[in-house]
Design an enzyme around this catalytic site. Structure first.
Site, PDB file in Angstrom:
ATOM      1  N   HIS A 133       0.601  -1.070   0.141  1.00  0.00           N
ATOM      2  CA  HIS A 133       0.440   0.063  -0.102  1.00  0.00           C
ATOM      3  C   HIS A 133       0.668   1.372  -0.350  1.00  0.00           C
ATOM      4  O   HIS A 133       0.115   2.632  -0.158  1.00  0.00           O
ATOM      5  CB  HIS A 133      -0.860  -0.153   1.193  1.00  0.00           C
ATOM      6  CG  HIS A 133      -0.429   0.569   2.344  1.00  0.00           C
ATOM      7  ND1 HIS A 133      -0.319  -0.618   3.566  1.00  0.00           N
ATOM      8  CD2 HIS A 133      -0.261   1.309   3.062  1.00  0.00           C
ATOM      9  CE1 HIS A 133       0.752   0.112   4.368  1.00  0.00           C
ATOM     10  NE2 HIS A 133       0.379   0.953   4.318  1.00  0.00           N
ATOM     11  N   ASP A 153      -0.152  -7.776   1.476  1.00  0.00           N
ATOM     12  CA  ASP A 153       0.103  -6.264   1.360  1.00  0.00           C
ATOM     13  C   ASP A 153       1.518  -6.224   2.020  1.00  0.00           C
ATOM     14  O   ASP A 153       2.301  -6.346   2.471  1.00  0.00           O
ATOM     15  CB  ASP A 153      -0.014  -5.752   2.837  1.00  0.00           C
ATOM     16  CG  ASP A 153       0.099  -4.027   2.780  1.00  0.00           C
ATOM     17  OD1 ASP A 153       0.343  -3.347   1.562  1.00  0.00           O
ATOM     18  OD2 ASP A 153      -0.353  -2.923   3.569  1.00  0.00           O
ATOM     19  N   GLY A 195       2.837   6.172   8.614  1.00  0.00           N
ATOM     20  CA  GLY A 195       4.503   6.594   8.575  1.00  0.00           C
ATOM     21  C   GLY A 195       5.076   4.980   7.737  1.00  0.00           C
ATOM     22  O   GLY A 195       6.389   5.443   7.997  1.00  0.00           O
ATOM     23  N   SER A 235       4.687   1.899   7.994  1.00  0.00           N
ATOM     24  CA  SER A 235       3.824   1.343   7.269  1.00  0.00           C
ATOM     25  C   SER A 235       5.393   0.492   6.140  1.00  0.00           C
ATOM     26  O   SER A 235       5.872   1.430   5.785  1.00  0.00           O
ATOM     27  CB  SER A 235       3.118   1.699   6.205  1.00  0.00           C
ATOM     28  OG  SER A 235       2.181   2.008   7.060  1.00  0.00           O
ATOM     29  N   GLY A 236       5.163  -0.599   6.047  1.00  0.00           N
ATOM     30  CA  GLY A 236       6.632  -0.832   5.059  1.00  0.00           C
ATOM     31  C   GLY A 236       8.129  -1.566   6.104  1.00  0.00           C
ATOM     32  O   GLY A 236       8.935  -2.212   5.323  1.00  0.00           O
TER      33      GLY A 236
END
Length: 245
Positions: A66, A108, A199, A201-202
């Protein structure tokens, strides 16, 4: 994109960024997470946002699917993402590989092929992927890191890498918290005092020295844990992508 323009766009993005945070953490010792990548992304000249990621090969970064944009640039070797540190390596992304069945935060996970290889050193290094027996069982203490604000309320924004320790929760508890979203390809960790958010994320959930999870999503409900994509569930696909380039 020329490097000078890349730096100008990064400065703009950092001025606009806010609200992304690790909650309940503290500033990391500089370069103690040398695999960390800061992703700054642009869909339009004035629309930019950031995510985390981590280096798994000299020319590949793993992140969340995402974290999607037409233009993605990567900073490796950073502690403060608002300073031009001599340790930093700025890389452009050549190609994005999104897991084929990604949809609505399911599956994801994404791989980013860099245009040029990272130079590995004390400040930039690889994070190993889990082996067949590297299972993060419930109760395992893990770490997660990221850049951004440090609280849900107010503007406690920091440009320096934050870190925290979290505990892997039992699958039954994850399903109880997210009955409609949780699948076997996910794992959850943390609590209302310790969580990754927006933020972050990942970024990686690091358990026993390997990348066990990728920060995927959490809830506005402060009682719920953070959910991570379980990296071991995608090993075959990851190997196929890495071997194809």
């Amino acid at each position: 994109m020329k490097i000078s323009h890349t730096l100008w766009m990064l400065a703009l993005c950092l001025r606009l960024a806010g609200g992304e945070r690790i909650i309940g953490g503290h500033e990391a010792r500089p370069h103690s997470h040398p695999y960390m990548a800061f992703l700054y992304m642009f869909n339009k000249s004035t629309h930019c946002f950031s995510c985390g990621g981590f280096l798994i090969r000299e020319d590949f970064v793993m992140t969340a699917a995402h974290c999607n944009a037409l233009n993605i640039n990567v900073i490796l070797g950073a502690h403060s993402i608002k300073k031009s540190e001599s340790t930093q390596q700025i890389k452009q992304v050549q190609k994005q590989f999104i897991f084929p069945h990604y949809q609505n935060l399911q599956h994801d996970i994404k791989l980013l092929k860099l245009k040029s290889k990272a130079i590995l050193n004390n400040e930039v290094s690889l994070l190993p992927l889990p082996g067949d027996h590297d299972m993060a069982h419930p109760g395992t203490k893990c770490s997660v890191a990221g850049w951004g604000s440090t609280s849900r309320t107010g503007n406690s924004i920091t440009d320096k890498l934050q870190e925290m320790n979290v505990m892997v929760l039992p699958e039954e508890e994850c399903k109880r918290q997210y009955p409609k979203k949780f699948t076997n390809n996910l794992m959850c960790a943390g609590d209302k005092m310790h969580e990754a958010f927006k933020g972050d994320s990942g970024g990686p959930l690091v358990c026993n020295g390997v990348a066990s999870g990728v920060v995927s999503f959490t809830s506005s409900n402060t009682e719920l844990a953070t959910v991570y994509t379980r990296v071991s569930a995608y090993k075959k696909w990851i190997e196929e992508v890495l071997n194809s380039t």
